[in-house]
Design a protein around this motif. Structure first.
Motif, PDB file in Angstrom:
ATOM      1  N   ALA A   1      -6.892  -3.282   3.102  1.00 54.84           N
ATOM      2  CA  ALA A   1      -5.560  -2.748   2.192  1.00 54.84           C
ATOM      3  C   ALA A   1      -4.424  -2.581   3.096  1.00 54.84           C
ATOM      4  CB  ALA A   1      -6.091  -1.334   1.469  1.00 54.84           C
TER       5      ALA A   1
ATOM      6  N   THR B   1      -4.016   7.318   0.477  1.00 50.47           N
ATOM      7  CA  THR B   1      -2.908   6.483   0.601  1.00 50.47           C
ATOM      8  C   THR B   1      -3.174   5.869   1.831  1.00 50.47           C
ATOM      9  OG1 THR B   1      -1.413   7.713  -1.046  1.00 50.47           O
ATOM     10  CG2 THR B   1      -0.536   6.034   0.512  1.00 50.47           C
TER      11      THR B   1
ATOM     12  N   THR C   1      -0.951   1.426   0.295  1.00 48.04           N
ATOM     13  CA  THR C   1      -1.899   1.294  -0.708  1.00 48.04           C
ATOM     14  C   THR C   1      -2.555   2.663  -1.246  1.00 48.04           C
ATOM     15  OG1 THR C   1      -2.291  -0.960  -0.471  1.00 48.04           O
ATOM     16  CG2 THR C   1      -3.931  -0.010  -1.554  1.00 48.04           C
TER      17      THR C   1
ATOM     18  N   GLY D   1      -4.273  -4.132  -4.092  1.00 45.75           N
ATOM     19  CA  GLY D   1      -3.316  -2.818  -4.499  1.00 45.75           C
ATOM     20  C   GLY D   1      -3.836  -1.886  -5.120  1.00 45.75           C
TER      21      GLY D   1
END
Length: 230
Positions: free
Chosen positions: A47, A203, A51, A162
């Motif tokens: 990722a 995140t 993301t 995403g």
């Protein structure tokens, strides 16, 4: 059908078409493809920085005074209550507002995961909770993972393209948090039985994953505080 359920049936009529469309899409494999872990083992941590993975508990479940109601309006203990269905509808607007971007800290998901049925759990409420959003976005809900598969679930999610939304049973939400590598600050160790109104976000940063909590605030009874770290 008992008399007390009739008003609920009428409230849910508008939802049935949306929910059934999402369920049929999931069964047929229609919609956008959702990445899964590779057969050879754990998916790589690919990722990109920034993301976000959003994790929610399913909507309200039956108790002594509020029965579960399935998509046809019939009583079903494995389904959401009428309030749970209302939450599912409001969550669709939370993650995909009619105009503008989602609230700060959230994002429109490009992939949605919900618990599939396995020997440890049926998972119907997790799928019902995201069905309106999945139909709205034209996304097929990935139900390849169920209760007890949290590590494999996270491996698949962090290999995805995403923003991702996960809908799960509250008892295993801390296990999902534990499966993310290098999380700071430390997420709560337990998810309270009486909370249905918080989004946990993870995140991607340059050196791990940043944890935060966002109150949903989609129904009048929702609380503005977050879950205490314990």
């Amino acid at each position: 059908m008992r008399t007390g359920v009739e008003p609920v049936r009428r409230v849910l009529v508008a939802l049935v078409t949306v929910v059934l469309a999402a369920v049929l899409a999931a069964c047929s494999g229609g919609g956008q493809p959702v990445p899964t872990a590779s057969p050879g083992g754990a998916a790589p941590d690919t990722a990109p920085v920034g993301t976000v993975v959003m994790v929610i508990r399913h909507g309200e479940k039956p108790d002594g005074s509020h029965p579960g109601i399935d998509a046809q309006g019939d009583e079903d203990d494995s389904s959401l209550t009428a309030v749970g269905w209302q939450r599912a509808e409001r969550l669709a607007e939370l993650f995909d507002p009619p105009s503008g971007a989602p609230r700060a800290g959230l994002a429109r998901p490009v992939a949605i995961y919900a618990a599939g049925a396995n020997d440890d759990g049926e998972g119907a409420r997790t799928r019902e909770t995201v069905a309106p959003l999945a139909a709205r976005l034209g996304i097929t809900v990935n139900t390849d993972y169920g209760k007890g598969d949290e590590e494999d679930l996270v491996d698949a999610v962090i290999a995805g393209p995403g923003p991702t939304l996960i809908s799960w049973q509250h008892g295993e939400l801390p296990a999902i948090a534990d499966a993310f590598p290098g999380v700071t600050p430390t997420p709560p160790k337990d998810w309270p039985d009486d909370r249905f109104d918080v989004v946990w976000t993870f995140t991607r940063t340059a050196d791990g994953w940043h944890f935060a909590q966002v109150p949903e605030l989609v129904l009048p009874q929702d609380r503005s505080d977050v879950i205490d770290e314990r």
